[in-house]
Design an enzyme around this catalytic site. Sequence first.
Site, mmCIF file in Angstrom:
data_model
loop_
_atom_site.group_PDB
_atom_site.id
_atom_site.type_symbol
_atom_site.label_atom_id
_atom_site.label_comp_id
_atom_site.label_asym_id
_atom_site.label_seq_id
_atom_site.Cartn_x
_atom_site.Cartn_y
_atom_site.Cartn_z
ATOM 1 N N ASP A 66 0.821 -1.200 0.000
ATOM 2 C CA ASP A 66 0.000 0.000 0.000
ATOM 3 C C ASP A 66 0.860 1.256 0.000
ATOM 4 O O ASP A 66 2.089 1.189 0.122
ATOM 5 C CB ASP A 66 -0.947 0.000 1.212
ATOM 6 C CG ASP A 66 -0.283 -0.520 2.486
ATOM 7 O OD1 ASP A 66 0.904 -0.203 2.713
ATOM 8 O OD2 ASP A 66 -0.941 -1.241 3.250
ATOM 9 N N ASN A 135 -7.772 -2.851 14.575
ATOM 10 C CA ASN A 135 -9.152 -3.094 14.133
ATOM 11 C C ASN A 135 -9.247 -4.229 13.119
ATOM 12 O O ASN A 135 -10.298 -4.442 12.522
ATOM 13 C CB ASN A 135 -9.766 -1.811 13.554
ATOM 14 C CG ASN A 135 -9.077 -1.341 12.281
ATOM 15 O OD1 ASN A 135 -8.119 -1.957 11.807
ATOM 16 N ND2 ASN A 135 -9.552 -0.235 11.726
ATOM 17 N N HIS A 137 -7.545 -4.532 10.258
ATOM 18 C CA HIS A 137 -7.326 -4.234 8.839
ATOM 19 C C HIS A 137 -6.131 -5.026 8.312
ATOM 20 O O HIS A 137 -5.214 -5.375 9.049
ATOM 21 C CB HIS A 137 -7.181 -2.726 8.576
ATOM 22 C CG HIS A 137 -5.931 -2.090 9.059
ATOM 23 N ND1 HIS A 137 -5.928 -1.001 9.918
ATOM 24 C CD2 HIS A 137 -4.623 -2.325 8.791
ATOM 25 C CE1 HIS A 137 -4.696 -0.629 10.149
ATOM 26 N NE2 HIS A 137 -3.881 -1.422 9.489
ATOM 27 N N GLU A 142 -9.822 -1.589 5.384
ATOM 28 C CA GLU A 142 -10.457 -1.317 6.665
ATOM 29 C C GLU A 142 -11.697 -2.199 6.839
ATOM 30 O O GLU A 142 -12.192 -2.795 5.867
ATOM 31 C CB GLU A 142 -10.850 0.159 6.734
ATOM 32 C CG GLU A 142 -9.678 1.133 6.661
ATOM 33 C CD GLU A 142 -8.916 1.284 7.975
ATOM 34 O OE1 GLU A 142 -8.934 0.342 8.803
ATOM 35 O OE2 GLU A 142 -8.293 2.339 8.166
#
EC number: 3.5.99.6
Length: 259
Positions: A66, A135, A137, A142
């Site tokens: 990314d 979280n 991801h 996400e």
Amino acid sequence: MEVVIVPSADEAGRVVADIVAGALATGARTLGLATGSSPVGAYRELARRHREEGLSFAGIRAFLLDEYVGLAASHPQSYARVIRADFVDHVDLASDDVHGPDGATDDVLEKARRYDAHLRAAGPLDVQILGTGANGHLGFNEPGSSLASRTRVKTLTQQTRRDNARFFPEGEQVPQHVITQGLGTILEARHLVLVATGRTKAAAVAAAVEGPVSAFCPASVLQLHPHATVVVDELAARRLQLADYYRHVAAKKLPGQGF
């Protein structure tokens, strides 16, 4: 999926380095690289093996997961720059063999599509190193991301931006958007290796490994992959219900079984 529980973050780095070195020894030619805090120990160990033991990355093509949108490649927190500081500059990977999405262009949507096409043309990556956020991801997919998603532009959650603010100078805002490989793109690699360390990753690791496969925890998509290895330290493993079984499996491996 195999879960490997080790005593410390340093040992997690050594296990991931063992996996990468073993893949190179058996003919791997492509490597997926993740940034973030969890893979750093693995990169440090791989660099040591290059320096002291002659482990070579010559001829290997590397691909980043990314990149932030709006950061030039020269920005200290662009992932093109970070991966060089953490890993590439310490081994014999040729600069032209390290590829990543271009987030500094005006047409980021088109650049994301081109990067996905580039990955497909390169063939399945032999080993893809991964981390996960608190979280769950994966890359910058996400919660809510499609499990079949391709490389695209994503908007970061406020939680992810808060988590990453520590890497930026005081007063500088974490970008709102990123280009990330999609979950479907990530699943095309031959071997997925996720490393997670520290207490703050425990809930995400438990959800990814033992929870349902769900867009709510993107890292749970690893359960769908035929060859996924999750390497965690004791702190990140503390919520795993089957931790004793994972340790038993590791202790009873057949000779040559590997990861």
